[in-house]
Write a protein that holds these residues in place. Sequence first.
Motif: not given
Length: 257
Positions: A88-97, A243-255
């Motif tokens: 719970e709470g984990q996310k994985m982001l892929m942007l190109g490579d 949601y495709y911005n790692p900085a946003y996701l780090t600040r909003n991990v509970a989103a």
Amino acid sequence: MFNTMKGTLLITLSLFGFSGSVFGSEESRDVASMVVNADNYRQGYDAAKVVSKVQLFEHAKLDKTREYHVYTRLNRESLVVFKSQVEEGQKMLMLGDNYWLLMPKSRRPIRITPMQKLLGEASVGDISTLTWSEDYHASLVDTEELDVESNAVLAHKLRLRSTTKGASYNRIDLWLDTETDFPLKADLYLRSGKLAKQALFQAGELNGEKRVVSMVLLDKIQPAKKTVISYQEITPFELEDKYYNPAYLTRNVAAEL
């Protein structure tokens, strides 16, 4: 009539020594179309939400189950949201490579590779990447007969070679139904040339259309283990850019997604 004209054109060109280059170009376009058609059975939308369930079986008994919501869009971008309680709470982001893992208690995204394991033989790349046409160049190798659920099916064997750094596998040998281009089987190879695993694709119906409803991953070294990725829902869905911005996701991990 079109086929007759096309045949006449090829014969005419061959008289002037041009048949090799024309045929090669035509064949290349046909193979590329086969791969795009195969991709459409796996996802089929420019942007989509894919609900995936991953099950690990050992000696034919269910061992573990995980659920992931995958949001994909063009330009090889996707967000994987881990939905099972143990993740719970984990996310994985892929942007190109580039791939990042975002943990609930971490202030920084963690760089990972597409081969990072999720469960059993299912890797990050197996879950997040649902297209071959964007990451690989394909060529036609042969036409073979496969045994698919006790039925003989004629299949095109294609060889896919990676064209991007972020591709999950260096090479894929892919078998497609000659009549429909539906994917039947794939051998997945690492950069070392080692066969990593084999994938078998099961057909079914989603949203009233024929789709790949599951992918079975087999490990040749551990034949007692089997990993099944089931696509329970595939719907067109456009996720907001933030949601495709790692900085946003780090600040909003509970989103919640």
